[in-house]
Design a protein around this motif. Sequence first.
Motif, PDB file in Angstrom:
ATOM      1  N   PHE A 146       0.857  -1.180   0.000  1.00  8.64           N
ATOM      2  CA  PHE A 146       0.000   0.000   0.000  1.00  8.64           C
ATOM      3  C   PHE A 146       0.895   1.232   0.000  1.00  8.64           C
ATOM      4  CE2 PHE A 146       0.820  -0.831   4.469  1.00  8.64           C
ATOM      5  CZ  PHE A 146       1.092   0.423   4.987  1.00  8.64           C
ATOM      6  N   PHE A 147       0.326   2.348  -0.387  1.00  6.78           N
ATOM      7  CA  PHE A 147       1.050   3.620  -0.391  1.00  6.78           C
ATOM      8  C   PHE A 147       0.277   4.625   0.446  1.00  6.78           C
ATOM      9  CE2 PHE A 147       2.002   1.440  -4.336  1.00  6.78           C
ATOM     10  CZ  PHE A 147       3.388   1.451  -4.332  1.00  6.78           C
ATOM     11  N   ARG A 148       0.990   5.275   1.346  1.00  7.82           N
ATOM     12  CA  ARG A 148       0.336   6.284   2.191  1.00  7.82           C
ATOM     13  C   ARG A 148       0.012   7.528   1.370  1.00  7.82           C
ATOM     14  NH1 ARG A 148       4.232   4.072   5.890  1.00  7.82           N
ATOM     15  NH2 ARG A 148       3.175   3.071   7.650  1.00  7.82           N
ATOM     16  N   ARG A 149      -1.047   8.211   1.776  1.00  6.58           N
ATOM     17  CA  ARG A 149      -1.453   9.456   1.131  1.00  6.58           C
ATOM     18  C   ARG A 149      -1.295  10.580   2.137  1.00  6.58           C
ATOM     19  NH1 ARG A 149      -7.314   8.269  -1.203  1.00  6.58           N
ATOM     20  NH2 ARG A 149      -6.974  10.296  -2.177  1.00  6.58           N
ATOM     21  N   LYS A 150      -0.627  11.620   1.735  1.00  3.96           N
ATOM     22  CA  LYS A 150      -0.354  12.740   2.621  1.00  3.96           C
ATOM     23  C   LYS A 150      -1.663  13.349   3.121  1.00  3.96           C
ATOM     24  CE  LYS A 150       2.459  16.937   2.865  1.00  3.96           C
ATOM     25  NZ  LYS A 150       3.349  17.857   2.111  1.00  3.96           N
ATOM     26  N   GLU A 151      -1.722  13.530   4.447  1.00  2.00           N
ATOM     27  CA  GLU A 151      -2.868  14.167   5.097  1.00  2.00           C
ATOM     28  C   GLU A 151      -4.186  13.447   4.789  1.00  2.00           C
ATOM     29  OE1 GLU A 151      -2.808  18.254   3.976  1.00  2.00           O
ATOM     30  OE2 GLU A 151      -0.911  18.675   4.988  1.00  2.00           O
ATOM     31  N   SER A 152      -4.133  12.109   4.691  1.00  2.40           N
ATOM     32  CA  SER A 152      -5.338  11.332   4.442  1.00  2.40           C
ATOM     33  C   SER A 152      -5.303  10.057   5.277  1.00  2.40           C
ATOM     34  CB  SER A 152      -5.464  10.970   2.961  1.00  2.40           C
ATOM     35  OG  SER A 152      -6.565  10.104   2.746  1.00  2.40           O
ATOM     36  N   ASP A 153      -6.472   9.627   5.747  1.00  2.00           N
ATOM     37  CA  ASP A 153      -6.576   8.369   6.480  1.00  2.00           C
ATOM     38  C   ASP A 153      -6.653   7.176   5.536  1.00  2.00           C
ATOM     39  OD1 ASP A 153      -6.614   9.721   8.894  1.00  2.00           O
ATOM     40  OD2 ASP A 153      -8.799   9.912   8.894  1.00  2.00           O
ATOM     41  N   LEU A 237      15.359   1.920 -10.430  1.00  5.72           N
ATOM     42  CA  LEU A 237      14.505   2.021  -9.245  1.00  5.72           C
ATOM     43  C   LEU A 237      13.929   0.660  -8.859  1.00  5.72           C
ATOM     44  CD1 LEU A 237      12.614   5.359  -9.994  1.00  5.72           C
ATOM     45  CD2 LEU A 237      14.423   4.998  -8.302  1.00  5.72           C
ATOM     46  N   LEU A 238      13.546  -0.143  -9.834  1.00  5.71           N
ATOM     47  CA  LEU A 238      13.018  -1.469  -9.537  1.00  5.71           C
ATOM     48  C   LEU A 238      14.099  -2.365  -8.935  1.00  5.71           C
ATOM     49  CD1 LEU A 238      10.740  -2.086 -12.647  1.00  5.71           C
ATOM     50  CD2 LEU A 238       9.997  -1.685 -10.294  1.00  5.71           C
ATOM     51  N   LYS A 239      15.324  -2.219  -9.417  1.00  5.16           N
ATOM     52  CA  LYS A 239      16.429  -3.008  -8.859  1.00  5.16           C
ATOM     53  C   LYS A 239      16.648  -2.637  -7.392  1.00  5.16           C
ATOM     54  CE  LYS A 239      19.451  -6.165  -9.889  1.00  5.16           C
ATOM     55  NZ  LYS A 239      19.042  -7.490 -10.396  1.00  5.16           N
ATOM     56  N   ILE A 240      16.573  -1.354  -7.091  1.00  7.16           N
ATOM     57  CA  ILE A 240      16.708  -0.891  -5.709  1.00  7.16           C
ATOM     58  C   ILE A 240      15.549  -1.415  -4.856  1.00  7.16           C
ATOM     59  CG2 ILE A 240      16.552   1.188  -4.263  1.00  7.16           C
ATOM     60  CD1 ILE A 240      18.110   2.612  -6.588  1.00  7.16           C
ATOM     61  N   ALA A 241      14.333  -1.382  -5.422  1.00 11.89           N
ATOM     62  CA  ALA A 241      13.147  -1.767  -4.670  1.00 11.89           C
ATOM     63  C   ALA A 241      13.140  -3.242  -4.296  1.00 11.89           C
ATOM     64  CB  ALA A 241      11.884  -1.431  -5.468  1.00 11.89           C
ATOM     65  N   GLU A 242      13.888  -4.064  -5.028  1.00 10.92           N
ATOM     66  CA  GLU A 242      14.035  -5.466  -4.633  1.00 10.92           C
ATOM     67  C   GLU A 242      14.621  -5.572  -3.226  1.00 10.92           C
ATOM     68  OE1 GLU A 242      14.886  -8.265  -8.499  1.00 10.92           O
ATOM     69  OE2 GLU A 242      16.567  -7.175  -7.632  1.00 10.92           O
ATOM     70  N   ILE A 243      15.479  -4.624  -2.878  1.00  4.80           N
ATOM     71  CA  ILE A 243      16.167  -4.643  -1.585  1.00  4.80           C
ATOM     72  C   ILE A 243      15.373  -3.877  -0.526  1.00  4.80           C
ATOM     73  CG2 ILE A 243      18.364  -4.203  -0.417  1.00  4.80           C
ATOM     74  CD1 ILE A 243      18.567  -6.084  -2.820  1.00  4.80           C
ATOM     75  N   THR A 244      14.799  -2.744  -0.910  1.00  6.43           N
ATOM     76  CA  THR A 244      14.161  -1.849   0.067  1.00  6.43           C
ATOM     77  C   THR A 244      12.694  -2.153   0.323  1.00  6.43           C
ATOM     78  OG1 THR A 244      13.502  -0.237  -1.627  1.00  6.43           O
ATOM     79  CG2 THR A 244      15.707   0.027  -0.654  1.00  6.43           C
ATOM     80  N   ASN A 245      12.046  -2.962  -0.552  1.00  8.16           N
ATOM     81  CA  ASN A 245      10.588  -3.088  -0.605  1.00  8.16           C
ATOM     82  C   ASN A 245       9.988  -1.751  -1.047  1.00  8.16           C
ATOM     83  OD1 ASN A 245      11.206  -5.571   0.506  1.00  8.16           O
ATOM     84  ND2 ASN A 245      10.037  -5.294   2.376  1.00  8.16           N
ATOM     85  N   VAL A 246       8.698  -1.729  -1.282  1.00  4.43           N
ATOM     86  CA  VAL A 246       8.038  -0.512  -1.751  1.00  4.43           C
ATOM     87  C   VAL A 246       6.851  -0.173  -0.846  1.00  4.43           C
ATOM     88  CG1 VAL A 246       8.695  -1.012  -4.134  1.00  4.43           C
ATOM     89  CG2 VAL A 246       6.437  -1.694  -3.324  1.00  4.43           C
ATOM     90  N   GLY A 247       6.479   1.108  -0.822  1.00  3.46           N
ATOM     91  CA  GLY A 247       5.287   1.540  -0.105  1.00  3.46           C
ATOM     92  C   GLY A 247       5.468   1.632   1.399  1.00  3.46           C
ATOM     93  N   GLY A 248       4.360   1.438   2.118  1.00  3.87           N
ATOM     94  CA  GLY A 248       4.361   1.588   3.567  1.00  3.87           C
ATOM     95  C   GLY A 248       4.679   0.304   4.311  1.00  3.87           C
ATOM     96  N   SER A 249       5.110   0.464   5.578  1.00  4.38           N
ATOM     97  CA  SER A 249       5.403  -0.661   6.490  1.00  4.38           C
ATOM     98  C   SER A 249       6.377  -1.672   5.896  1.00  4.38           C
ATOM     99  CB  SER A 249       4.091  -1.347   6.907  1.00  4.38           C
ATOM    100  OG  SER A 249       3.298  -0.493   7.685  1.00  4.38           O
ATOM    101  N   ARG A 250       7.421  -1.162   5.269  1.00  2.81           N
ATOM    102  CA  ARG A 250       8.452  -2.041   4.687  1.00  2.81           C
ATOM    103  C   ARG A 250       9.159  -2.856   5.767  1.00  2.81           C
ATOM    104  NH1 ARG A 250      12.550   0.348   3.248  1.00  2.81           N
ATOM    105  NH2 ARG A 250      12.195   2.221   4.485  1.00  2.81           N
ATOM    106  N   THR A 251       9.229  -2.321   6.985  1.00  8.72           N
ATOM    107  CA  THR A 251       9.928  -3.024   8.066  1.00  8.72           C
ATOM    108  C   THR A 251       9.108  -4.179   8.625  1.00  8.72           C
ATOM    109  OG1 THR A 251       9.056  -1.580   9.815  1.00  8.72           O
ATOM    110  CG2 THR A 251      11.108  -0.902   8.739  1.00  8.72           C
ATOM    111  N   LEU A 252       7.874  -4.326   8.180  1.00 12.44           N
ATOM    112  CA  LEU A 252       7.038  -5.444   8.611  1.00 12.44           C
ATOM    113  C   LEU A 252       6.848  -6.474   7.500  1.00 12.44           C
ATOM    114  CD1 LEU A 252       4.275  -3.573  10.658  1.00 12.44           C
ATOM    115  CD2 LEU A 252       6.210  -4.882  11.537  1.00 12.44           C
ATOM    116  N   GLY A 253       7.510  -6.265   6.375  1.00 12.51           N
ATOM    117  CA  GLY A 253       7.420  -7.238   5.292  1.00 12.51           C
ATOM    118  C   GLY A 253       6.387  -6.919   4.235  1.00 12.51           C
TER     119      GLY A 253
END
Length: 263
Positions: A146-153, A237-253
């Motif tokens: 998922f992707f967070r939206r600025k100033e939105s729930d 960017l996709l090569k980097i994202a393999e390592i970093t994950n994408v979107g929100g809560s990347r530290t939770l998988g």
Amino acid sequence: MRILRIHAVAQNSARIEFSGIYIRAFFLRILSAIDQELATKMHSPDFPAPYAIKPLALIKTSKRRKKLIYPRNFLLREETNVLFCISLLSNELDRLWFKILNEMLLEGKITVGEAELAITTIESPELDFSWEPSNRYLVDFKTPTFFRRKESDYRYLFPDPKVLFTSIARIWGRLSGEKINIENLRELAERKIGVLMHNIRTSRTIHLGKGRRVVGFTGRCVYEVNDEELANLVGKLLKIAEITNVGGSRTLGFGVIEWRPLK
């Protein structure tokens, strides 16, 4: 930047829901044994978090290659081999990688829900940032994203090109210090990156405890880039994202991806 690939084997049978929260707790406990102050800092890091988690994956072997399956709400059977990964994305963490590896081996096990896993081996493969240039890329969102939206729930639950690629660029820019013109990238993505095909579906609600709930999307999406220079940046960017994950809560998988260029 470094990734630790931890192999383990289940010591009992147990039902597993979303495993990322347990792996994050394991990592922070290991880090705490090495550097308590740093572990506290990593528990609530400034955006973006300088590490990422890939949750438990089952290893399926075919004649052609090994494939990682990231199941959710499944029965993990005794003696099943699994894999999970931890990406170290800052110099501060990277300098401690060997101590982290040794501490994990000394710990020797990890508890995921009611499952006990014995750690067998840990790898730290050489990272390869090369890719075959293309103007079409298939991206497979393996875990809920998922992707967070600025100033939105509310959250974005679709990998729109401008949302996906500006998110990756923003994460990478802040982690690496590399200057990326996010507004320019957003404008180019709006005009020059299209979705040719997608098979995206939303996940069931994932409960993270303390009233926290997350819904994400998984599935595949094919992007076409109508600009050679931009297509090269998208591949990077996709090569980097393999390592970093994408979107929100990347530290939770969340936000684990696999991708490949298409002819």
